[in-house]
Design an enzyme around this catalytic site. Structure first.
Site, PDB file in Angstrom:
ATOM      1  N   GLY A   1     -18.967  28.617   4.700  1.00  0.00           N
ATOM      2  CA  GLY A   1     -19.449  27.708   5.849  1.00  0.00           C
ATOM      3  C   GLY A   1     -18.456  26.334   6.022  1.00  0.00           C
ATOM      4  N   GLY A   2     -17.535  26.101   5.205  1.00  0.00           N
ATOM      5  CA  GLY A   2     -16.706  24.946   5.305  1.00  0.00           C
ATOM      6  C   GLY A   2     -17.676  23.736   4.838  1.00  0.00           C
TER       7      GLY A   2
ATOM      8  N   ASN B   1      -9.877  29.732   3.349  1.00  0.00           N
ATOM      9  CA  ASN B   1     -10.174  28.612   3.940  1.00  0.00           C
ATOM     10  C   ASN B   1     -10.419  29.104   5.419  1.00  0.00           C
ATOM     11  OD1 ASN B   1     -10.584  26.089   4.506  1.00  0.00           O
ATOM     12  ND2 ASN B   1      -8.851  25.590   5.289  1.00  0.00           N
TER      13      ASN B   1
ATOM     14  N   THR C   1     -15.186  31.867   4.226  1.00  0.00           N
ATOM     15  CA  THR C   1     -15.021  31.533   2.885  1.00  0.00           C
ATOM     16  C   THR C   1     -16.149  32.833   2.587  1.00  0.00           C
ATOM     17  OG1 THR C   1     -14.582  29.395   2.872  1.00  0.00           O
ATOM     18  CG2 THR C   1     -15.819  30.178   0.953  1.00  0.00           C
TER      19      THR C   1
ATOM     20  N   SER D   1     -12.919  20.744  -2.184  1.00  0.00           N
ATOM     21  CA  SER D   1     -13.611  21.799  -1.337  1.00  0.00           C
ATOM     22  C   SER D   1     -15.007  21.380  -1.106  1.00  0.00           C
ATOM     23  CB  SER D   1     -13.480  22.854  -2.496  1.00  0.00           C
ATOM     24  OG  SER D   1     -14.526  24.067  -1.986  1.00  0.00           O
ATOM     25  N   SER D   2     -15.942  22.104  -0.409  1.00  0.00           N
ATOM     26  CA  SER D   2     -17.339  21.989  -0.204  1.00  0.00           C
ATOM     27  C   SER D   2     -17.908  23.200  -0.816  1.00  0.00           C
ATOM     28  CB  SER D   2     -17.600  21.838   1.239  1.00  0.00           C
ATOM     29  OG  SER D   2     -16.929  20.829   1.869  1.00  0.00           O
TER      30      SER D   2
ATOM     31  N   THR E   1     -12.484  31.638  -1.313  1.00  0.00           N
ATOM     32  CA  THR E   1     -11.952  31.403   0.369  1.00  0.00           C
ATOM     33  C   THR E   1     -10.454  31.492   0.583  1.00  0.00           C
ATOM     34  OG1 THR E   1     -12.084  29.703   2.106  1.00  0.00           O
ATOM     35  CG2 THR E   1     -11.818  29.088  -0.006  1.00  0.00           C
TER      36      THR E   1
ATOM     37  N   ASP F   1      -7.480  21.539   3.639  1.00  0.00           N
ATOM     38  CA  ASP F   1      -8.675  20.677   2.882  1.00  0.00           C
ATOM     39  C   ASP F   1      -8.152  19.462   2.167  1.00  0.00           C
ATOM     40  OD1 ASP F   1     -10.913  22.237   3.713  1.00  0.00           O
ATOM     41  OD2 ASP F   1     -10.959  23.572   1.746  1.00  0.00           O
TER      42      ASP F   1
HETATM   43  N1  GLY Z   1     -12.150  25.907   2.165  1.00  0.00           N
HETATM   44  C1  GLY Z   1     -13.503  25.453   2.567  1.00  0.00           C
HETATM   45  C2  GLY Z   1     -13.764  24.784   1.191  1.00  0.00           C
HETATM   46  O1  GLY Z   1     -13.402  24.807   0.068  1.00  0.00           O
HETATM   47  O2  GLY Z   1     -14.570  23.914   1.464  1.00  0.00           O
END
Ligand code: GLY
Length: 572
Positions: free
Chosen positions: A475-476, A403, A383, A454-455, A401, A425
């Site tokens: 960083g997910g 992803n 991202t 999402s994160s 992102t 996700d």
């Molecule tokens: N694709 C990572 C997020 O949206 O958290």
């Protein structure tokens, strides 16, 4: 032809810095770039994953644009020079604090196509295929980035036609790739072959090497259609046709109607107070703001500062709050337009106190007893983040992102851009981990038109109602825990911006039950954590790439780009 478009053309004709209508001039032409990691400036600053993208933002600031203008130009440039994560085919979130006091949160997260179904990745034997949710045509949600760029443009000062010009120049003329970009493209080759119906410019028979020029003519043409026709230049007409044709060739789901229907949505920012600071972050469909809120409130009264940076006591406490917040994420968080996320219950001081009642300062709370709390309500890690501030005090944090790195690995034939693999996700089946190991259930199940959880945590910390910290990271699932550490490092451990983002990080997300640390993390603390009974995951080379701007008491902007990548600052 709209008035706004005409103004744009006039601007391009008469006000661009040189007669050929280019934004990048001899002085800052795309082949010559250096990476500056840190800068203290008086007016504006841009921090992003690529020096050319930061430079594009700076040029726009110097031409009279505000932080929103610069953010748009930087994102568009990233779509060219940082194809791993910069994107037209993905989505993102913008959080802004404007100089007039207005606070914004814009959601341009991808959406499940109209033909998506809850069990679309589960076969007749009940087995869920993350291969399909992560690679190729079926992995893509409807892209949101371009709608987000045009929606945010309402708060910009300069014509969109100008803001997109640096990206067009970078795509048309090309730029010299670095060694790590060459390595990453070489690593991608097998996946490109597998997931593309038309081989894109990134695919080639001889290996890429540092210094090679990457020219992206198809992408330049796509950008020019946006320059000419606005949002419809992407979601309708030629580009939409190319996307739909690509979907048909690869058995994907996105239709012309899906594209036409996509809208970016204004949300109410997720805000809370921490020791006199106001934290402004992203609400659903990102879990980022809510997780940050839960984690910060669970440590607020525990005197973290006195424990010391990376001391076993501080790391253990922060690990335990990460675990509790992530356990709640797995059950309660998803697109709030589709699922009643109990935000106020999950952040209620009594609830958080109850969550911490099982906390012991010398041992892990067993993961099984950390099951999501009962709130009794009714019903790649690739991202990229950019932080921007201008001389007037407008501040913008954007995380965007595809992803995974290069998203679905599918480039839309003839358009030059990668599509996202954001469908992963969603919780594709309850209990089946996504590519970040996160699990989920009903709250984040697939539904047509729904946005996947999402994160991403683009965040602005205010002091006396003015921007103090602008921060975020890729960083997910490690994103919220890193933003948490970046802020705690400054507020509790008194660090400067550079140390706050660059000191080694750690991460825990409840399940998998392991504490991840980054190379350089204090071995003594690792040993202490093991002795307390924590399961240690594999040490990682790098966790995330944070971009930060900290406003000093004298008003100067301390802008720092993460040292883990080729991230760079530009400012004046
Ligand atoms: N694709 C990572 C997020 O949206 O958290």
């Amino acid at each position: 032809m709209t008035m706004r478009f005409l103004t744009g053309i006039l601007f391009l004709m008469f006000f661009l810095p040189n007669a050929s209508g280019q934004v990048f001039t001899e002085k800052n032409q795309p082949y010559q770039y250096t990476i500056t990691k840190k800068m203290v400036v008086d007016k504006g600053a841009v921090v992003s994953a690529h020096p050319l993208a930061s430079e594009a933002g700076l040029l726009i600031l110097k031409m009279g644009g505000n932080a929103v203008d610069a953010t748009i130009a930087t994102q568009l440039a990233l779509a060219v020079v940082y194809p791993n994560a910069g994107n037209l085919g993905g989505g993102g979130f913008m959080v802004a604090q404007l100089a007039d006091g207005n606070r914004l949160a814009l959601d341009y997260r991808e959406m499940a196509p109209g033909a998506a179904t809850r069990d679309m990745y589960i076969d007749s034997a009940g087995v869920a295929s993350t291969q399909k949710s992560q690679n190729g045509h079926l992995a893509s949600g409807i892209p949101g980035t371009v709608a987000g760029l045009f929606e945010s443009h309402k708060y910009a000062k300069l014509p969109f036609a100008l803001l997109i010009q640096p990206a067009i120049e970078l795509a048309e003329k090309g730029f010299a790739i670095t060694e790590s970009e060459a390595n990453s493209l070489n690593y991608l080759q097998g996946n490109l072959k597998k997931n593309n119906t038309v081989m894109p410019v990134f695919y080639r028979s001889v290996p890429w090497k540092a210094g090679d020029t990457l020219i992206q003519s198809d992408l330049a043409a796509t950008l020019k259609r946006m320059q000419k026709n606005g949002k419809a230049g992407f979601y309708e007409g030629e580009t939409a046709k190319l996307i739909v044709a690509e979907m048909k060739r690869g058995n994907g789901l996105i239709t012309e109607q899906d594209l036409k229907n996509y809208v970016a949505k204004w949300r109410t920012p997720h805000e809370f107070d921490y020791k006199g600071y106001r934290i402004v972050s992203m609400p659903m469909p990102s879990s980022g703001g809510l997780l940050l809120h839960q984690m910060m409130k669970m440590v607020e009264d525990r005197n973290l500062g006195a424990m010391g940076f990376q001391s076993p006591a501080a790391v253990q406490l922060m690990t335990e709050v990460m675990r509790r917040a992530f356990a709640d994420r797995s059950k309660y968080m998803g697109d709030a337009d589709f699922y009643p996320v109990p935000v106020s219950k999950l952040t209620d001081p009594e609830y958080l106190k109850m969550r911490m009642s099982s906390y012991r300062p010398d041992a892990p709370t067993p993961s099984t007893s950390l099951e999501p709390g009962n709130v009794n309500f009714h019903e790649s890690e690739e991202t990229t983040h950019l932080s921007v501030i201008d001389g007037e005090g407008n501040a913008v944090a954007v995380t965007t992102t595809l992803n995974g790195s290069y998203g679905s690995k599918t480039v839309v034939g003839g358009s030059g851009f990668f599509l996202n693999n954001e469908m992963d996700d969603f919780s594709i089946k309850p209990g089946v981990p996504n590519m970040f190991g996160a699990i989920g259930g009903d709250a984040n199940a697939i539904h047509p038109g729904k946005r996947m959880l999402s994160s991403m945590t683009p965040t602005i910390v205010l002091k006396d109602n003015k921007p103090f910290i602008v921060v975020g990271t890729p960083g997910g699932t490690t994103i919220p825990t890193q933003v948490f550490q970046n802020i705690i490092n400054i507020i509790e451990f008194g660090m400067n911006a550079d140390d706050a983002i660059n000191k080694p990080k750690f991460h825990h997300q409840w399940l998998p039950d392991e504490l991840i640390t980054e190379k350089g993390f204090l071995p003594k603390t690792t040993e202490a954590m093991k002795a307390m009974g924590y399961l240690m995951g594999k040490e990682r080379g790098g966790i995330g790439r944070s971009e930060i701007i900290l406003v000093r008491p004298d008003g100067k902007r301390e802008a720092v780009a993460d040292r883990r990548g080729e991230d760079a600052v530009a400012g004046y």
